[in-house]
Structure formats: C-alpha cells, structure tokens
Design a protein around this motif. Structure first.
Motif, PDB file in Angstrom:
ATOM      1  N   LEU A   7      -8.905  -7.904  -3.939  1.00 22.58           N
ATOM      2  CA  LEU A   7      -7.978  -6.844  -3.944  1.00 22.58           C
ATOM      3  C   LEU A   7      -6.783  -7.021  -2.654  1.00 22.58           C
ATOM      4  O   LEU A   7      -5.844  -6.854  -2.340  1.00 22.58           O
ATOM      5  CB  LEU A   7      -8.139  -5.561  -3.895  1.00 22.58           C
ATOM      6  N   HIS A   8      -7.322  -7.654  -1.572  1.00 23.80           N
ATOM      7  CA  HIS A   8      -6.753  -6.911  -0.503  1.00 23.80           C
ATOM      8  C   HIS A   8      -5.821  -8.276   0.261  1.00 23.80           C
ATOM      9  O   HIS A   8      -5.242  -8.957   1.373  1.00 23.80           O
ATOM     10  CB  HIS A   8      -7.303  -7.063   1.170  1.00 23.80           C
TER      11      HIS A   8
ATOM     12  N   TYR B 259       1.814  -1.027  -0.092  1.00 20.27           N
ATOM     13  CA  TYR B 259      -0.120  -0.041   0.204  1.00 20.27           C
ATOM     14  C   TYR B 259       0.822   1.047   0.131  1.00 20.27           C
ATOM     15  O   TYR B 259       2.434   1.272   0.606  1.00 20.27           O
ATOM     16  CB  TYR B 259      -1.034  -0.249   0.942  1.00 20.27           C
TER      17      TYR B 259
ATOM     18  N   MET C 144      -2.530   4.659   1.544  1.00 20.69           N
ATOM     19  CA  MET C 144      -3.214   3.255   1.777  1.00 20.69           C
ATOM     20  C   MET C 144      -4.239   2.735   0.798  1.00 20.69           C
ATOM     21  O   MET C 144      -4.508   1.945   1.443  1.00 20.69           O
ATOM     22  CB  MET C 144      -4.555   3.634   3.562  1.00 20.69           C
ATOM     23  N   ARG C 145      -3.384   3.205   0.298  1.00 23.25           N
ATOM     24  CA  ARG C 145      -4.368   2.483  -1.132  1.00 23.25           C
ATOM     25  C   ARG C 145      -3.371   1.769  -1.938  1.00 23.25           C
ATOM     26  O   ARG C 145      -2.408   1.553  -1.433  1.00 23.25           O
ATOM     27  CB  ARG C 145      -4.937   3.789  -2.357  1.00 23.25           C
ATOM     28  N   LEU C 146      -3.948   0.664  -2.472  1.00 21.74           N
ATOM     29  CA  LEU C 146      -3.419  -0.748  -2.244  1.00 21.74           C
ATOM     30  C   LEU C 146      -2.591   0.075  -4.341  1.00 21.74           C
ATOM     31  O   LEU C 146      -3.128   0.282  -4.576  1.00 21.74           O
ATOM     32  CB  LEU C 146      -3.913  -1.248  -3.030  1.00 21.74           C
ATOM     33  N   LEU C 147      -1.349  -0.409  -4.331  1.00 21.34           N
ATOM     34  CA  LEU C 147      -0.298   0.067  -5.075  1.00 21.34           C
ATOM     35  C   LEU C 147      -0.700  -0.092  -6.308  1.00 21.34           C
ATOM     36  O   LEU C 147      -1.312  -1.548  -6.467  1.00 21.34           O
ATOM     37  CB  LEU C 147       0.796   0.038  -5.281  1.00 21.34           C
ATOM     38  N   PRO C 148      -0.658   0.704  -7.724  1.00 21.00           N
ATOM     39  CA  PRO C 148      -0.612   0.112  -8.730  1.00 21.00           C
ATOM     40  C   PRO C 148      -0.695  -0.937  -9.550  1.00 21.00           C
ATOM     41  O   PRO C 148       0.970  -1.275  -9.091  1.00 21.00           O
ATOM     42  CB  PRO C 148      -0.903   1.077  -9.776  1.00 21.00           C
ATOM     43  N   GLY C 149      -1.532  -1.973  -9.610  1.00 20.76           N
ATOM     44  CA  GLY C 149      -0.355  -3.047 -10.676  1.00 20.76           C
ATOM     45  C   GLY C 149      -0.403  -4.713  -9.604  1.00 20.76           C
ATOM     46  O   GLY C 149       0.109  -5.374  -9.561  1.00 20.76           O
ATOM     47  N   ALA C 150      -0.494  -4.221  -8.537  1.00 27.68           N
ATOM     48  CA  ALA C 150       0.010  -5.140  -7.099  1.00 27.68           C
ATOM     49  C   ALA C 150      -1.106  -6.535  -7.937  1.00 27.68           C
ATOM     50  O   ALA C 150      -0.685  -7.541  -7.227  1.00 27.68           O
ATOM     51  CB  ALA C 150      -0.735  -4.181  -6.038  1.00 27.68           C
TER      52      ALA C 150
END
Lengths: 220, 220
Positions: A214-215, A194, A198-204
C-alpha cells in the motif's frame, strides 16, 4: 566506513550517551536524547557517526541477517545515531520524503542463510521487502533518504568460490548503480497520499493491493 | 524476569560468547555458536537465559519500540540466546509450528510514540502486525512458540495518569488471557501449507489475500 565490531561500538543507548543529562529518569531517554542533540552535547562516538552521515551522499548498511533483522550491534548504531533533532524531530524537516536526511541514497546489503525461495513473494519467511520494511521504510524513508531495492546474498552460510565470485560481481553492479538506479517509489507524506491521521487516503491504491505494498506507488 | 539494562546485558555477539572457539575466524560465528550450544559451553550469561526460556511456559518481551523494532539491547538478547542447537537447528525439531520451543505462549508488549492510526491497516508506518512480523513470526513462530496478538500502548511519549491507568488495566486483561487467548493462527510448515521450496502452495489463500497475511490461516 564504520566497522562496528572493530570500533567496539556500544550497542545499548544509556545515560552515558547524554553527558548533560545523567540518570535523570524523570526526563526520559527521548527528551534527554533530543536536548543533547540540539545542544550539540551527545557522546563523542555518536557525534562522529552523525557527522559521517551528514557528510554522506549514500548510506550502505552491510550485515548478516540475524533473526530477520540487523544484528544487535547495528541496531545499536541505528538507535544511538538517528536521534531526535538529527534524523527527525524538532528543528529539522518533517519525516518521510522531505525528511532531515533527504538527498541521500540508502542501500541494505545483507547475507543470509535461507534460500531465496523462502524470502520470495510466497516464501515462508515473508517477502524480503516486507521483512526489511522496518529499516527500508522505517529508518531510511522516514528520515528522508531514498532507499534502493535491497541487495541480498542467499544461502550464504557456506559460499563456494564460484558463488562468492558471482555475488561479488552482482554487488559491484549494484554499487555502480548507487546513484542512478531508481529508488523504491515509497509514497509521499507531503505529496498528499496520506490524511492528517497518517492513513493512506481511500482509493489511492490500485485494486487488489494489500499489505505493505500500500505504501509503494503503483509502478507506471 | 530479565531486566536487561539492570543486568548490563551485553548486546553484541562476539568471541567471548563461545569460550572454546575464541577468535577462530575460519569457523564462523554460526558454527561456533552451534558447537558451543551442543557442547554446553556457551558463556554463562547466555546459558542462564536459555535456562529461563527452557523453564518458561510463556515468554513476554516488554519494550519501547525504537526504529520500528526492539531496542538494540533486546535484539542482542535475541541474537545471543536463541542459538542454533537451542532455538532451532540440529538435534532439535524442525523450525515453525513444532519447533524447539513448542508449547510456550509468546507476547510482544510495546510502547511507542506514534498514534494508533499510523500503525493501522492503512497507516503510514505499516500495520503493527507487519512491522512486528520479524519477531512474531521470525523469532516466536520460527522457534515453535505460539505468539498472541501484540499488546501496544500508542502515543506513549507522554502518558497522563488516566491513560496510564487504562493501559495498565488493558495489559492486565491481556495477561489474564495469556494461556487462554487464541494465538495468531500462523500457517504450519509440517501441516502441508508450504512446498519443499518453502513457498506457500498455490491456491492456499483466500482470494484477495496478499502481503504477510498469506502466512496466516484464514479466519474461520
């Protein structure tokens, strides 16, 4: 073991929980709770439950699912016990993955009236993992515990002896694996999944992953 | 208006809720609740709240988000008021879309400590709509109400005057639209989106839709 009904557990957070900070509306419940926790001045029933959790190697919440969540008395156990300063917050490690209660296994064990298909991947109530996400990820994972897949007994409003026996056996098997089964591989905050927002990184995520999946780390 | 703390609302369902069925453990809480509802013999505090809901054109739940859900006292209002025979169950229409409480708007209005980004589409806590799904879809939609998009005030542990004023104005605008805004277009049970096993029929969703979005009609 804490049998909340037998203990007549008080469900609602109120000023009695914080004896040093009665009725101080300016202070606010969050600050009163945190200060009382750090000063070791919480109400005795809360302090006793915190001590049980502190002592524990695993936390199991056993409950009938009511309105797609825990019953109010159990929500009140969560609200009152996991104070700032105990389950998260100042003077403890940051939340998620290495949080305050790290090192503990956690298991939700729920009975419910609905059929399994209604909680399946396309089921109308939502996938069980998604419906329980506020507790699995929001409470357990947030405070650093390692949540296992929930154990569920469906269609449980009436449970004939044969299905009760089967459920008991299945639950026993899950308890046998309490310290050996793989926890849900939720993503890590400190591990770099993240950003600072606190956002999931792009392309993860794997292509096509959406929603609360997603998590969860993609399965190897 | 029901101010649960001011009313000293009892959060936990217990035998006192069903005066005609005290302590009958064989009967079980579901059956005791349902029979008491159908016989008009619920505890007076429950009956009074049911009458308010019956009378209402809209139901608004205003709460601070605690542990990614409603506080225990509000969960106890949900658990105790929406009995079988009132919110769902026998002698009322089937759940979802044309349910017992159809014709009512419903709004969740929550304050929370987290920043908005942490509840955004890729936010670590999960999307706000997903975290609130157990109430939005599980309570409101299940009982036939028409839920609007939740109203949220983020980063609310401390709210300076300018942000408080802005939040108040934004909330006012939402209340202005209470009866005119489009509800969340959750899918219909009677409308043929689901099979007899309560699973979404194959191919009903737009390509790439996953998670709890499966249960929302694709936007036109």
């Amino acid at each position: 073991m804490s049998d909340l009904y037998a203990m007549k557990w008080k469900a609602a957070v109120d000023a009695d929980d914080f004896p040093d900070h009665p009725a101080d509306r300016q202070l606010g419940v969050m600050a009163a709770s945190e200060r009382s926790t750090l000063a070791g001045r919480l109400a005795p029933d809360i302090a006793a439950e915190q001590e049980k959790v502190r002592w524990s190697d695993a936390v199991i919440l056993q409950f009938p699912m009511w309105w797609f969540s825990v019953p109010a008395i159990l929500k009140g156990w969560i609200d009152r016990v996991f104070t700032s300063g105990f389950g998260y917050g100042p003077e403890v490690p940051p939340p998620y993955s290495e949080g305050a209660l790290a090192g503990r296994r956690a298991l939700l064990s729920a009975t419910m009236g609905a059929r399994e298909s209604a909680f399946s991947d396309r089921g109308i109530h939502g996938r069980l993992a998604d419906v329980l996400h506020p507790v699995q990820h929001g409470l357990f994972w947030f405070t650093g515990m390692a949540p296992l897949e929930p154990f569920a007994v469906y269609d449980a409003n009436e449970l004939p002896q044969d299905r009760f026996t089967a459920a008991k056996q299945a639950y026993g098997q899950r308890l046998d694996g309490l310290f050996t089964d793989e926890p849900v591989p939720f993503r890590s905050l400190v591990g770099g999944d993240y950003g600072r927002d606190m956002r999931l990184l792009p392309g993860a995520e794997s292509p096509g992953t959406a929603g609360l999946d997603l998590h969860v780390h993609p399965q190897a």
